[in-house]
Every structure is written in structure tokens, then in C-alpha cells.
Design a protein around this motif. Structure first.
Motif, short mmCIF file in Angstrom:
data_model
loop_
_atom_site.label_atom_id
_atom_site.label_comp_id
_atom_site.label_asym_id
_atom_site.label_seq_id
_atom_site.Cartn_x
_atom_site.Cartn_y
_atom_site.Cartn_z
N THR A 74 -62.13 -3.94 66.89
CA THR A 74 -61.71 -4.32 68.03
C THR A 74 -60.69 -4.31 68.91
N TYR A 75 -60.72 -2.96 70.34
CA TYR A 75 -60.08 -3.39 71.27
C TYR A 75 -60.04 -4.06 72.62
N ASP A 76 -59.32 -4.88 73.24
CA ASP A 76 -60.12 -5.21 74.40
C ASP A 76 -58.58 -4.76 75.57
N VAL A 137 -44.17 -5.20 73.41
CA VAL A 137 -45.88 -5.29 73.86
C VAL A 137 -45.72 -3.72 74.88
N SER A 138 -44.93 -2.70 75.05
CA SER A 138 -44.73 -1.58 75.57
C SER A 138 -45.50 -0.48 75.61
N ALA A 139 -46.17 -0.43 74.08
CA ALA A 139 -46.82 0.59 73.48
C ALA A 139 -48.21 -0.37 74.04
N ASN A 140 -48.56 -1.25 74.22
CA ASN A 140 -50.00 -2.01 74.79
C ASN A 140 -50.61 -1.12 76.10
N ASP A 149 -63.48 11.13 78.89
CA ASP A 149 -62.00 11.95 78.26
C ASP A 149 -61.90 10.10 77.73
N TYR A 150 -62.38 9.53 76.70
CA TYR A 150 -62.13 8.87 75.87
C TYR A 150 -60.69 8.48 74.46
N ARG A 151 -60.11 9.79 74.67
CA ARG A 151 -59.30 9.97 73.42
C ARG A 151 -58.23 8.68 73.23
N ARG A 152 -57.45 8.65 74.65
CA ARG A 152 -56.31 8.25 73.70
C ARG A 152 -57.16 6.16 73.82
N LEU A 153 -57.67 5.95 74.09
CA LEU A 153 -58.80 4.76 73.48
C LEU A 153 -59.30 4.84 72.62
N LEU A 154 -59.55 5.67 72.02
CA LEU A 154 -59.74 5.66 70.52
C LEU A 154 -59.07 5.80 68.93
N GLU A 157 -56.01 3.61 64.99
CA GLU A 157 -53.90 3.03 63.91
C GLU A 157 -53.02 3.11 65.43
N ARG A 158 -52.96 1.69 65.44
CA ARG A 158 -51.92 1.19 66.90
C ARG A 158 -51.00 0.32 66.23
N ASP A 159 -49.61 0.97 66.26
CA ASP A 159 -48.49 0.37 66.02
C ASP A 159 -48.56 -1.06 65.86
#
Length: 164
Positions: A74-76, A137-140, A149-154, A157-159
């Protein structure tokens, strides 16, 4: 074109099913009004993820589902006013076989000033680890999604999680 999207009032986690399906037009109206709605990603009976979106509270919760329809990742994301979304938290779970019993639970809390708080618990040996450290946290940050259009949230694998 990407995966099929459908919309609902919510996702019933324990029963693993859609609550009150919505037409795309009804979901768009909720999106435009800032009201809470849920996006189902993939076939409604066997989705790979669902998002809870609320413009009013500035919250997007992203829940990735495994083959048993359990939220294993999960991501919030949260925002204030017109700011971009900030990934403020995440969790990862491993389950015991095909049950809903959690064998491993990892939770991450990110802070805009560059800290992450991590906690891990393992059921088998009843251990818990807790720690905090500095992190970039700049990539957060992500933009608030346009409807549909939810691609960026889906992004699974987030660094930022691997660095935490």
C-alpha cells in the motif's frame, strides 16, 4: 490503452469485493466535486489494485492486491491545498500461505523534511524492529491525478522504499 478501470464507492477488504459500483460518469462527478470514490484496476472480480481518491481530504490510497485479493503493498499519498501529492506512508505484507494471516509486516512513514520511520514485525519469531533515518524524499512527490489517469500512482517499484 492500459488496464480496464471501473469505479465504486469502495472496496470491502475482508470480503474482497466491490462496494456499490459506479458508472464512469458518476465517478467523474465525485472526482470533480472532490468527493471520495474508489478506482478498481483490472477486472472487477479479480483486480490487481484499487485506489481510494478524495480531493476533499487530499488523499489517495493505493492498494496492490495479490492473487488472493489481499493488499500486500500500500502507498498513502497526501497533499495540502494545491501542493503535489506526497508519499507519506507505505506498507508491505507477506501472508501465511493462502490465509489472511500476516507473517511479515513492514510499515514506512516518510516526512517531508527528509526522514523515514520504518517498523518491521515478523509473526514467526515475534520480533519487531523499529528505526528512523535521513533519506532523500524528492522522489516521493506526484501530481494530483486527472480523472482516469492513475498510471503514476500505480508504480509498484518505487526507489524510495528500497532506500528506506
Amino acid at each position: 490503452m492500459g488496464e480496464p478501470l471501473s469505479y465504486a464507492r469502495g472496496w470491502f477488504r475482508t470480503e474482497k469485493m466491490v462496494i456499490d459500483p459506479l458508472t464512469p460518469e458518476a465517478a467523474r462527478a465525485l472526482h470533480d466535486a472532490g468527493a471520495l470514490y474508489t478506482v478498481i484496476v483490472g477486472p472487477a472480480e479479480k483486480p490487481r489494485a484499487f485506489l481510494e481518491v478524495s480531493g476533499e481530504t487530499g488523499y489517495v490510497g493505493v492498494n496492490f492486491l495479490d492473487a488472493e485479493l489481499r493488499a500486500y503493498l500500500t502507498y498513502d499519498f497526501q497533499r495540502r491545498g494545491d501542493e503535489p501529492l506526497f508519499l507519506s506512508g507505505g506498507s508491505y505484507a507477506e501472508f501465511v500461505g493462502r490465509t489472511d494471516d500476516v507473517a511479515l509486516w513492514e510499515q514506512y512513514r516518510f516526512f517531508k523534511e527528509g526522514r523515514v520511520h520504518v517498523s518491521r514485525s515478523r509473526k514467526a519469531d515475534e520480533t519487531e524492529e523499529v528505526g528512523e533515518r535521513s533519506i532523500d524524499v524528492s522522489a516521493n512527490y506526484e501530481a494530483w491525478p486527472d480523472f482516469g489517469d492513475y498510471r503514476r500512482l500505480l508504480i509498484i517499484e518505487r526507489d524510495i522504499i528500497s532506500r528506506a
